[in-house]
Enzyme design. Structure first.
Site, PDB file in Angstrom:
ATOM      1  N   GLY A 189     -15.807  48.101 -21.077  1.00 57.49           N
ATOM      2  CA  GLY A 189     -16.946  47.792 -20.436  1.00 57.49           C
ATOM      3  C   GLY A 189     -17.251  49.249 -19.441  1.00 57.49           C
ATOM      4  N   ASN A 190     -17.891  49.055 -18.487  1.00 59.48           N
ATOM      5  CA  ASN A 190     -18.251  50.291 -17.595  1.00 59.48           C
ATOM      6  C   ASN A 190     -18.430  49.981 -16.221  1.00 59.48           C
ATOM      7  OD1 ASN A 190     -21.220  49.969 -17.042  1.00 59.48           O
ATOM      8  ND2 ASN A 190     -21.163  49.858 -19.215  1.00 59.48           N
ATOM      9  N   ARG A 191     -18.455  50.868 -15.355  1.00 59.26           N
ATOM     10  CA  ARG A 191     -18.411  50.676 -13.864  1.00 59.26           C
ATOM     11  C   ARG A 191     -19.761  50.084 -13.275  1.00 59.26           C
ATOM     12  NH1 ARG A 191     -13.427  52.140 -12.242  1.00 59.26           N
ATOM     13  NH2 ARG A 191     -12.320  53.628 -13.566  1.00 59.26           N
ATOM     14  N   SER A 192     -20.963  49.857 -14.034  1.00 57.53           N
ATOM     15  CA  SER A 192     -22.161  49.563 -13.384  1.00 57.53           C
ATOM     16  C   SER A 192     -22.040  48.486 -12.553  1.00 57.53           C
ATOM     17  CB  SER A 192     -23.378  49.444 -14.521  1.00 57.53           C
ATOM     18  OG  SER A 192     -24.287  49.451 -13.967  1.00 57.53           O
TER      19      SER A 192
END
Ligand code: CTP
Length: 420
Positions: A217-220
């Site tokens: 995933g990512n931090r958005s």
């Protein structure tokens, strides 16, 4: 901020005590204005104890200070939770038969109504017309939640959770503060400059499944995308919000399509565009460029045998570039108008702006919103700094550092200026 918290007479009035708590704990100065009917559910003592201020329902108290007008005039935000069908009918028709409706008439502040009633009342043509009239005048009417109502029945009409109401109301107030004072005659024409347009916003960050419990995933956080969607709805657009793993209350007036992975987002976006009639697409979502090549149906175990200390190697494959595909597919027609975002850290080959300019050329979109990202920069924050870049100009416009709601306003101002 000075907040007037109106409470109308419904069983959900008890939840307004939590709304009040959240507002005072956040440091706001709250005056509670219940209706007479509300006091059948929660009494004056509760409101006075929780707000630390005297409470009245009537226009006849404190005459020398002209309280019935002053409260509305001095407020930075008027929030009514719950707003009953009766309260909305009186507000829509400009009645001023108690302190709350008088306050609603006398205020220049943003007004947010959180309705709660039985489904039949919410769907009745009279209520539907009153809500439409209020929204037309710039009032934010939060969509009621779906679920169990007072009796055994369930459906739309439930008061949204206090946290969601407060979040929505404070976001509306922040947006209004960013735009400056509003004329008393109601919403300005430019407030509805997206009326009749269908806008699709992607928000959040995709998750690329690896096995039933893990993902890449990512931090958005989705905050910027939600602010963009909310501002479009406020300007009168029909908004479809494709949200990837966002843990925020849905902005009022947006249709939500939840997705998880980049492939889900790709599929849903293409389906919406294929139905036709989309005027603007804003790709704020942080889309994973790669996904695991193989999805393990069972959880990947740490060891496969006695003394096995090896770690698995995860093979990745590329995801489609959704934004570039949208630009390519629209061909020469040039519609919809497409806004891309660029998350850049800068590196030894160039700074944020030079990478953004190259990305704009690569993607071919109409407007690129670039920002510098880092673990504690932009992601999850309420504020940010962005640069707007256009393909037809060398100009770069910098917005911020400022609230994401103010950035959303600047983005829509730029888009509206370009729309035919
Ligand atoms: N985007 C997309 N599909 C992808 C990756 C990104 O549609 N597979 C969109 C994003 O929603 C954003 C824009 O493209 O609007 C730029 O995303 P960004 O992550 O900054 O750039 P990338 O294209 O992934 O390029 P790089 O990672 O090399 O910077």
């Amino acid at each position: 901020m000075r907040v007037v918290l109106g409470v109308a007479g419904g069983i959900a009035a008890y939840k307004a005590a939590l709304v009040l708590r959240l507002l005072t704990e956040a440091g706001h100065q709250v005056t509670v204005v219940p209706t007479e009917a509300a006091l059948h559910f929660v009494g004056v003592a509760t409101w006075e104890a929780l707000s630390g201020a005297p409470v009245s329902t009537q226009v006849w108290d404190d005459i020398p200070s002209v309280r019935h007008v002053r409260l509305g005039q001095e407020a930075d935000l008027v929030l009514v939770a719950p707003a009953t069908a009766d309260l909305m009918a009186r507000a829509a028709h400009g009645l001023a038969d108690d302190l709350l409706t008088t306050t609603l008439l006398a205020t220049h502040a943003p007004v947010v109504l959180a309705p709660a009633m039985h489904t039949e009342m919410w769907l009745h043509p009279a209520t539907v017309a009153n809500v439409a009239l209020l929204r037309e005048r710039g009032v934010t009417v939060i969509e009621p939640a779906c679920g169990r109502l007072t009796g055994t029945d369930s459906g739309p009409g439930r008061l949204p959770e206090p946290e969601a109401i407060v979040h929505e109301a404070l976001t509306v107030a922040a947006g209004a503060a960013a735009r400056g004072p509003v004329d008393a005659s109601g919403p300005q024409p430019d407030h509805l400059d997206l009326a009749g347009r269908h806008v699709v916003v992607s928000a959040g960050g995709t998750r690329e499944p690896l096995d039933p419990v893990r993902f890449l995933g990512n931090r958005s956080s989705g905050k910027q995308g939600y602010a963009v969607a909310q501002e479009a709805a406020r300007r009168g657009a029909r908004v479809t919000l494709i949200c990837a793993n966002v843990a925020l209350p849905v902005p009022a007036g947006c249709d939500v399509v939840p997705v998880e992975s980049a492939l889900d987002l790709h599929r849903e976006m293409n389906a919406i565009v294929a139905r036709g009639g989309v005027d603007v697409i804003v790709m704020t979502a942080a889309v994973a460029d790669f996904r695991p090549a193989h999805y393990a149906e069972q959880k990947i175990k740490k060891t496969h045998g006695e003394g096995d200390e090896s770690a698995p190697v995860v093979e990745l494959v590329r995801n489609p570039d959704i934004l570039a595909g949208l630009v390519q597919d629209r061909g020469v027609a040039g519609t919809p108008y497409i806004v891309g975002f660029a998350a850049e850290t800068g590196d030894e080959t160039g700074d944020v702006l030079s990478h953004a300019r190259a990305k704009l050329t690569r993607k071919g979109c109409d407007l690129l919103v670039a920002n510098k990202v880092g673990i504690s920069q932009t992601f999850g924050q309420d504020t940010s700094t962005v640069h707007l870049l256009w393909p037809y100009s060398e100009e770069t416009r910098t917005i911020g550092p400022t609230d994401k709601s103010r950035i959303a306003i600047a983005i829509w101002d730029a888009v509206v200026a370009d729309l035919p």
